[in-house]
Design an enzyme around this catalytic site. Structure first.
Site, PDB file in Angstrom:
ATOM      1  N   LYS A   1       0.836  -1.257  -0.033  1.00 51.87           N
ATOM      2  CA  LYS A   1       0.009  -0.127   0.117  1.00 51.87           C
ATOM      3  C   LYS A   1       0.909   1.132   0.035  1.00 51.87           C
ATOM      4  CE  LYS A   1      -4.083   1.947   2.546  1.00 51.87           C
ATOM      5  NZ  LYS A   1      -4.702   1.593   3.823  1.00 51.87           N
TER       6      LYS A   1
ATOM      7  N   SER B   1      -9.720   1.505   2.610  1.00 58.62           N
ATOM      8  CA  SER B   1      -8.540   2.308   1.693  1.00 58.62           C
ATOM      9  C   SER B   1      -7.764   1.594   1.117  1.00 58.62           C
ATOM     10  CB  SER B   1      -8.097   3.422   2.784  1.00 58.62           C
ATOM     11  OG  SER B   1      -7.150   2.807   3.713  1.00 58.62           O
TER      12      SER B   1
ATOM     13  N   SER C   1      -9.920  -1.005   6.914  1.00 58.14           N
ATOM     14  CA  SER C   1      -9.424  -0.541   5.492  1.00 58.14           C
ATOM     15  C   SER C   1      -8.640  -1.974   4.976  1.00 58.14           C
ATOM     16  CB  SER C   1      -8.358   0.746   5.606  1.00 58.14           C
ATOM     17  OG  SER C   1      -9.173   1.880   5.579  1.00 58.14           O
TER      18      SER C   1
END
Length: 505
Positions: free
Chosen positions: A97, A172, A196
């Site tokens: 990420k 996310s 997330s």
């Protein structure tokens, strides 16, 4: 470099921001004292800063793939960073990420505000993976500053759902979920402050594990609040998630979030057997106003599979679960605001700070704040309002009340080994917001009522795919365990995974 001294105009402006006035005699005294005091900053500026040397300095930052190469818009950068020649992760290709620092590779948090920021150090978990033979092959898309669960606020475009690109991957950590549908990414890392990791895992049909708070060091990762920042593995299988957890879990002296850390041999717990496991089905996690009946039904079907695999399954009521949203929002709004107002550093005694990120974020926040999406803007408005008008009393109360919330789940876990509910009350959202602020906000947080509480309490939780809706969108089942008993959570998820092909449920 000499640190610029504040002028009298600066001082009066700063006084107004701090709600006081400066008398003429005070101004004269301040102006007399400041030159000597700021000599200390000049000394500090000249002092060398000790940094841990990179163990694997040879790296290719690569470039962003074309839309044809990345139809889900999951990847911000394909790259090459190889670690040791052997280890638990030898041959495994990892995607990260893009809120995780990797030296020499742009780290944007999916915001134009940080598009020129390049870290000079690796996050602790990056070094741990490389030490065990991993290769970093991709830097992955996410929601802008990780402030949405939908998957559509990235400055680089929405992340699309691999099962139907008319829908979103979730957030996310959307790129960390959708990226697993590419052959050159084996396992990914996501981050979780309100769900997330687990939300995109649920929406995309992959495994996503939020570890016990503090189990995995967060050093070198951009977060929201030290007290509920989590990073963890996402994978196609529970085994791969457990394998990566074995590598990244454990004490890091540079991480102030950690206290005592108890690790386990997570892969050894995966025996494919649910015999003897006591599972409590949290009634408040089903039938919520936002719930999709098909999601509730698929999770109930999955629970029958666990019962057939040897688990004892029964309902349990935890009334606190419906009140948890007060704690979640009370911490997130002011926690996030405080972190951004301190340019991403927070405040703690021990631990590693990132001066380069602090400078980039502080400068960007002043020069490019209009680049924030509506989700970030609203959180900053509310967080600033609550801080100024209520003097952070509600944040302080939320920190205290979350002990009661944790105790409510712990009481249930005295009778059960695991708590279960749908990961998200609905399947993935359609990619139809079109920049409409209300739609972006409305579907950005409407899925967190089951995931968010366990960020605040710190309990480990995994989302495992357990079926599809009538139109082919995945459904996730969430299993929650006792703190630092991540092995039992993964064992149950693995037993379910081995007992049935989830796509046929």
């Amino acid at each position: 470099m000499t640190i610029r001294r504040p002028t009298s105009q600066d001082l009066r402006r700063l006084a107004e921001a701090n709600h006081f006035e400066i008398t003429d005699s005070e101004m004269a005294a301040f102006e007399a004292m400041i030159p000597g005091l700021f000599e200390s900053y000049d000394i500090l500026e000249q002092l060398p800063e000790t940094r841990t040397p990179l163990r694997y300095p040879s790296r290719d930052a690569g470039s962003r793939p074309s839309p044809e190469e990345d139809p889900y818009n999951a990847i911000l950068r394909r790259c090459t960073l190889r670690g040791a020649t052997g280890g638990k992760l030898s041959g495994k290709r990892i995607g990260l990420k893009n809120n995780i620092c990797v030296a020499g590779m742009p780290m944007t948090c999916a915001s134009l505000m940080l598009e020129d920021y390049i870290p000079d150090t690796d996050a602790t978990i990056v070094t741990r993976m490389l030490d065990e033979g991993a290769e970093i092959t991709a830097i992955l898309n996410l929601d802008n500053f990780a402030f949405s669960g939908a998957g559509d606020t990235s400055a680089f475009g929405p992340t699309l759902n691999p099962h139907n690109t008319d829908y979103l991957a979730g957030g996310s950590s959307g790129g960390s979920a959708a990226g697993l549908y590419y052959d050159d990414i084996d396992i990914t890392i996501g981050g979780d402050q309100g769900g997330s990791i687990r939300i995109p895992a649920s929406f995309c049909g992959v495994v996503g594990h939020k570890p016990t708070h503090g189990l995995v060091p967060y050093t070198g990762i951009v977060g929201i609040d030290n007290t509920f920042d989590h990073a963890g593995p996402m994978a196609r299988t529970v085994y791969e998630a457990a394998l990566l957890l074995e590598v990244i879990a454990g004490k890091d002296p540079l991480d102030p979030r950690q206290g005592e850390v108890a690790t386990q041999p997570y892969t050894e717990a995966l025996n494919g057997d649910a015999t003897g496991l006591r599972i409590g089905v949290v009634t408040e996690g089903f039938g919520m106003p936002e719930s999709d009946l098909a999601v509730d039904y698929r999770v109930r079907q999955a629970l029958r599979v666990l019962a057939e695999a040897g688990a004892t399954v029964s309902d349990v009521s935890i009334p606190w679960h419906t009140k948890a949203r007060g704690v979640v929002w009370g911490l997130i709004a002011e926690g996030a605001t405080g972190l951004l107002h301190t340019s991403g550093t927070g405040r703690h005694f021990e631990g590693q700070y990132n001066p380069g990120l602090a400078h980039a974020l502080g400068h960007g926040r002043r020069a490019q704040a209009n680049d924030f999406p509506p989700t970030v803007k609203l959180v900053l408005l509310i967080g600033t309002y609550m801080t100024e008008q209520y003097n952070s009393r509600m944040y302080a109360k939320a920190q205290n009340v979350r002990r009661d919330l944790r105790a409510a789940y712990d009481e249930a876990l005295n009778s059960f080994d695991l708590l279960v509910m749908p990961t998200t009350p609905m399947p993935a959202h359609r990619n139809d917001a079109g920049g409409d602020p209300f739609k972006v906000l409305d579907h950005g947080w409407d899925m967190v009522n089951n995931t968010g509480p366990f960020d605040m309490t710190g309990h480990p939780a995994v989302s495992v795919p357990c079926g599809k809706t009538a139109i082919g969108l995945p459904v996730g089942m969430m299993l929650v365990g006792r703190t630092f008993d991540d092995a039992t959570v993964l064992r149950a998820a693995h037993a379910f995974e081995q007992a049935v092909d989830w796509e046929t449920l």
